[in-house]
Design a protein around this motif. Structure first.
Motif, PDB file in Angstrom:
ATOM      1  N   GLY A   1      -1.014   0.593   2.519  1.00  0.00           N
ATOM      2  CA  GLY A   1      -1.582  -0.632   3.074  1.00  0.00           C
ATOM      3  C   GLY A   1      -1.276  -1.809   2.170  1.00  0.00           C
ATOM      4  N   HIS A   2      -1.322  -3.014   2.723  1.00  0.00           N
ATOM      5  CA  HIS A   2      -1.044  -4.208   1.912  1.00  0.00           C
ATOM      6  C   HIS A   2      -2.290  -5.070   1.762  1.00  0.00           C
ATOM      7  N   THR A   3      -2.403  -5.697   0.593  1.00  0.00           N
ATOM      8  CA  THR A   3      -3.571  -6.520   0.288  1.00  0.00           C
ATOM      9  C   THR A   3      -3.395  -7.970   0.692  1.00  0.00           C
ATOM     10  N   ASP A   4      -2.163  -8.422   0.930  1.00  0.00           N
ATOM     11  CA  ASP A   4      -1.945  -9.838   1.225  1.00  0.00           C
ATOM     12  C   ASP A   4      -2.226 -10.148   2.688  1.00  0.00           C
ATOM     13  N   VAL A   5      -2.588 -11.395   2.934  1.00  0.00           N
ATOM     14  CA  VAL A   5      -2.852 -11.885   4.291  1.00  0.00           C
ATOM     15  C   VAL A   5      -2.105 -13.199   4.478  1.00  0.00           C
TER      16      VAL A   5
ATOM     17  N   LEU B   1       9.024   5.352  -7.228  1.00  0.00           N
ATOM     18  CA  LEU B   1       7.623   5.459  -7.621  1.00  0.00           C
ATOM     19  C   LEU B   1       6.769   6.143  -6.563  1.00  0.00           C
ATOM     20  N   VAL B   2       7.214   6.144  -5.319  1.00  0.00           N
ATOM     21  CA  VAL B   2       6.539   6.906  -4.266  1.00  0.00           C
ATOM     22  C   VAL B   2       7.580   7.696  -3.487  1.00  0.00           C
ATOM     23  N   LYS B   3       7.258   8.950  -3.239  1.00  0.00           N
ATOM     24  CA  LYS B   3       8.083   9.828  -2.427  1.00  0.00           C
ATOM     25  C   LYS B   3       7.145  10.660  -1.571  1.00  0.00           C
ATOM     26  N   GLY B   4       7.619  11.111  -0.409  1.00  0.00           N
ATOM     27  CA  GLY B   4       6.730  11.901   0.424  1.00  0.00           C
ATOM     28  C   GLY B   4       7.427  12.564   1.585  1.00  0.00           C
ATOM     29  N   ASP B   5       6.707  13.503   2.183  1.00  0.00           N
ATOM     30  CA  ASP B   5       7.190  14.205   3.374  1.00  0.00           C
ATOM     31  C   ASP B   5       6.749  13.496   4.651  1.00  0.00           C
ATOM     32  N   GLY B   6       5.858  12.541   4.501  1.00  0.00           N
ATOM     33  CA  GLY B   6       5.391  11.765   5.645  1.00  0.00           C
ATOM     34  C   GLY B   6       4.568  10.593   5.159  1.00  0.00           C
ATOM     35  N   CYS B   7       4.410   9.597   6.006  1.00  0.00           N
ATOM     36  CA  CYS B   7       3.679   8.388   5.605  1.00  0.00           C
ATOM     37  C   CYS B   7       2.942   7.809   6.803  1.00  0.00           C
ATOM     38  N   LEU B   8       1.742   7.321   6.543  1.00  0.00           N
ATOM     39  CA  LEU B   8       0.989   6.540   7.519  1.00  0.00           C
ATOM     40  C   LEU B   8       0.730   5.169   6.920  1.00  0.00           C
ATOM     41  N   ILE B   9       1.104   4.129   7.649  1.00  0.00           N
ATOM     42  CA  ILE B   9       0.782   2.756   7.264  1.00  0.00           C
ATOM     43  C   ILE B   9      -0.370   2.297   8.153  1.00  0.00           C
ATOM     44  N   ALA B  10      -1.414   1.769   7.535  1.00  0.00           N
ATOM     45  CA  ALA B  10      -2.623   1.423   8.285  1.00  0.00           C
ATOM     46  C   ALA B  10      -2.525   0.048   8.944  1.00  0.00           C
ATOM     47  N   GLU B  11      -1.336  -0.283   9.431  1.00  0.00           N
ATOM     48  CA  GLU B  11      -1.140  -1.542  10.148  1.00  0.00           C
ATOM     49  C   GLU B  11      -1.859  -1.495  11.501  1.00  0.00           C
TER      50      GLU B  11
ATOM     51  N   GLN C   1       2.532   4.002  12.235  1.00  0.00           N
ATOM     52  CA  GLN C   1       1.491   3.022  11.923  1.00  0.00           C
ATOM     53  C   GLN C   1       0.290   3.238  12.824  1.00  0.00           C
ATOM     54  N   TYR C   2      -0.891   3.191  12.193  1.00  0.00           N
ATOM     55  CA  TYR C   2      -2.126   3.306  12.973  1.00  0.00           C
ATOM     56  C   TYR C   2      -3.253   2.646  12.194  1.00  0.00           C
ATOM     57  N   GLY C   3      -3.896   1.667  12.830  1.00  0.00           N
ATOM     58  CA  GLY C   3      -4.984   0.986  12.157  1.00  0.00           C
ATOM     59  C   GLY C   3      -5.863   0.221  13.130  1.00  0.00           C
ATOM     60  N   PRO C   4      -7.064  -0.152  12.677  1.00  0.00           N
ATOM     61  CA  PRO C   4      -8.001  -0.884  13.531  1.00  0.00           C
ATOM     62  C   PRO C   4      -7.560  -2.318  13.738  1.00  0.00           C
ATOM     63  N   ALA C   5      -7.784  -2.852  14.920  1.00  0.00           N
ATOM     64  CA  ALA C   5      -7.355  -4.229  15.177  1.00  0.00           C
ATOM     65  C   ALA C   5      -7.981  -4.774  16.440  1.00  0.00           C
ATOM     66  N   TYR C   6      -8.281  -6.056  16.412  1.00  0.00           N
ATOM     67  CA  TYR C   6      -8.487  -6.832  17.633  1.00  0.00           C
ATOM     68  C   TYR C   6      -7.213  -7.653  17.771  1.00  0.00           C
ATOM     69  N   LEU C   7      -6.274  -7.141  18.554  1.00  0.00           N
ATOM     70  CA  LEU C   7      -4.904  -7.640  18.554  1.00  0.00           C
ATOM     71  C   LEU C   7      -4.775  -9.136  18.833  1.00  0.00           C
TER      72      LEU C   7
ATOM     73  N   ASP D   1      -5.351  -7.580  10.276  1.00  0.00           N
ATOM     74  CA  ASP D   1      -4.037  -7.420   9.637  1.00  0.00           C
ATOM     75  C   ASP D   1      -4.135  -7.723   8.155  1.00  0.00           C
ATOM     76  N   MET D   2      -4.403  -6.695   7.306  1.00  0.00           N
ATOM     77  CA  MET D   2      -4.777  -5.364   7.726  1.00  0.00           C
ATOM     78  C   MET D   2      -5.856  -4.784   6.815  1.00  0.00           C
ATOM     79  N   LYS D   3      -6.837  -5.617   6.472  1.00  0.00           N
ATOM     80  CA  LYS D   3      -7.851  -5.139   5.538  1.00  0.00           C
ATOM     81  C   LYS D   3      -8.808  -4.136   6.156  1.00  0.00           C
ATOM     82  N   GLY D   4      -8.908  -4.132   7.486  1.00  0.00           N
ATOM     83  CA  GLY D   4      -9.671  -3.071   8.135  1.00  0.00           C
ATOM     84  C   GLY D   4      -9.014  -1.719   7.906  1.00  0.00           C
ATOM     85  N   GLY D   5      -7.700  -1.663   8.119  1.00  0.00           N
ATOM     86  CA  GLY D   5      -6.953  -0.430   7.884  1.00  0.00           C
ATOM     87  C   GLY D   5      -6.860  -0.099   6.410  1.00  0.00           C
ATOM     88  N   LEU D   6      -6.684  -1.121   5.561  1.00  0.00           N
ATOM     89  CA  LEU D   6      -6.610  -0.901   4.117  1.00  0.00           C
ATOM     90  C   LEU D   6      -7.905  -0.289   3.603  1.00  0.00           C
TER      91      LEU D   6
END
Length: 423
Positions: free
Chosen positions: A88-92, A172-182, A382-388, A122-127
């Motif tokens: 997740g990202h901290t910037d808005v 610095l990050v490696k993985g078999d899968g990733c979810l972004i809370a966008e 990507q999966y995260g909470p939003a009021y689009l 976008d996207m502190k709910g998901g963060l």
């Protein structure tokens, strides 16, 4: 699913419900940090998040990609098995004109079942959801036969140079899968994104006295207006969609018809074109000698940046104007993760598990950090909470229940992916 995994998931989901007030407090607190980008300063919010994670016994690595641009990495579980990344990202984006807000954009107010503030969707709910999920799994002492990596990045809203790609380039990050809370819709995570082609058009004219226009001088703004009309024809440029992605595009059209404005259903197969900015001239009585236009095109599968730029140049060459084109900003091709991939199955299945409704993945007509993970061979969605409607808009907000629902999916999907799904 084994009985043990079923019990772990049920306990974790119930724990989210039992500690929902802590989750909402975390989200509210994150909204109170004015982490606007630009200018981009993640130090205050990063310090808070390190303290929050340390209370759960989780250590945090700090990596500075630029001045006050901090990437945070935390890990739980056991190395040696599979690795799942939650990102997740901290910037808005900037709040803009405060007079157009009905509330303080950095209040983090919780009212009538909503969390209010810039970045709520976008996207502190998901963060907040992924941070809370990792913290909760640690506190529950659930033994994960793999590693869950939390990657918190400071830079997504201006292109992400100091965020996800910076981490991936350095291993610095490696993985078999990733979810972004966008942000996404409640039942439909995004499995793929369109590509992007941003470019700046500079049209050159010849200065002159405004009283003699149009017989004297060459008006760069007028020539730019002619160019814009030609550029917009890229919408009609034929695109050959690859056979392998047609099924997910058809599913995405179905989703749009049922949940969004059906006029957008063609967007998955066409090159979109937004004339974003235009600037030129010095005074009303001076024939302008320069005009610049910034254009954002999004590319479906089967289209490339060269396709767009070559078409635009062919169109503009016919106008006999003096111009230059320079790509900038987002540049990518369309990309996706197949629905049958383990990370997609883990998330989609657990959306259904938590909600009791049928979930399925869809394409997104925008671009995101997901492309960077895929470029390094890491399947991602990507999966995260939003009021689009409120994203990047005034009066941004997100439903409390959506934040809680997503956190439940995050804990359940992590257990499923690391305990059950095969890489």
């Amino acid at each position: 699913m084994s009985e043990q995994t079923e019990r772990l998931k049920a306990a974790a989901v119930q724990a989210v419900e039992d500690h929902r007030e802590e989750l909402i407090e975390l989200c509210s607190r994150l909204l109170q940090f004015p982490s606007e980008n630009p200018p981009g300063n993640s130090t205050p919010i990063s310090r808070y998040l390190e303290r929050y994670l340390s209370r759960a016994g989780i250590e945090t690595e700090w990596h500075e990609a630029g001045e006050n641009m901090w990437n945070l990495i935390s890990r739980i579980g056991e190395p040696g098995g599979k690795t799942l990344i939650y990102c997740g990202h901290t910037d808005v984006v900037p709040a803009g004109d405060r007079s157009k807000w009905a509330f303080d954009p950095f209040s983090g107010e919780v009212k009538d079942g909503w969390l209010h503030g810039r970045g709520a969707s976008d996207m502190k709910g998901g963060l907040a959801g992924v941070i809370f999920a990792v913290s909760l799994l640690k506190r529950l002492k659930i033994e994960l036969p793999g590693e869950l990596v939390l990657a918190i990045v400071p830079d997504e809203e201006t292109g992400g140079e100091h965020g996800v790609p910076w981490l991936l380039e350095r291993g610095l990050v490696k993985g078999d899968g990733c979810l972004i809370a966008e942000p996404s819709s409640p039942l439909n995570p995004t499995l793929g994104q369109k590509g992007s082609c941003w470019f700046k058009l500079t049209v050159k004219g010849k200065a002159g006295h405004g009283s003699l226009a149009p017989v004297s001088g060459v008006n760069a703004i007028v020539d730019a207006m002619k160019a814009v009309e030609r550029i917009r024809k890229v919408w009609d440029l034929p695109v050959q969609i690859p056979e392998e992605v047609k099924p997910i595009i058809e599913v995405s059209k179905k989703y749009v018809d049922e949940n969004e404005n059906s006029v957008a259903r063609d967007i998955f197969e066409r090159i979109s074109c937004n004339i974003g900015t235009i600037a030129g001239g010095t005074k009303s009585n001076v024939v302008p000698d320069t005009c610049t236009v910034e254009v954002d095109c999004r590319l479906p599968f089967g289209a490339t940046q060269d396709d767009v730029l070559n078409f635009v140049r062919e169109q503009l060459d016919e106008l006999n104007i003096d111009y230059e084109i320079e790509p900038f900003g987002f540049q990518s091709t369309a990309n996706y993760t197949p629905p049958e991939n383990p990370i997609c199955r883990a998330v989609v299945d657990n959306i259904s598990y938590v909600t009791g409704d049928q979930a399925y993945g869809v394409m997104q007509w925008a671009s995101s950090d997901a492309r960077h993970f895929r470029a390094y061979g890491i399947p991602v969605l990507q999966y995260g909470p939003a009021y689009l409607p409120s994203i990047h808009n005034f009066n941004e907000k997100v439903r409390v229940e959506d934040v809680v629902r997503c956190a439940k999916v995050y804990v359940a999907a992590a257990i499923d992916f690391l305990c059950e799904q095969e890489s």
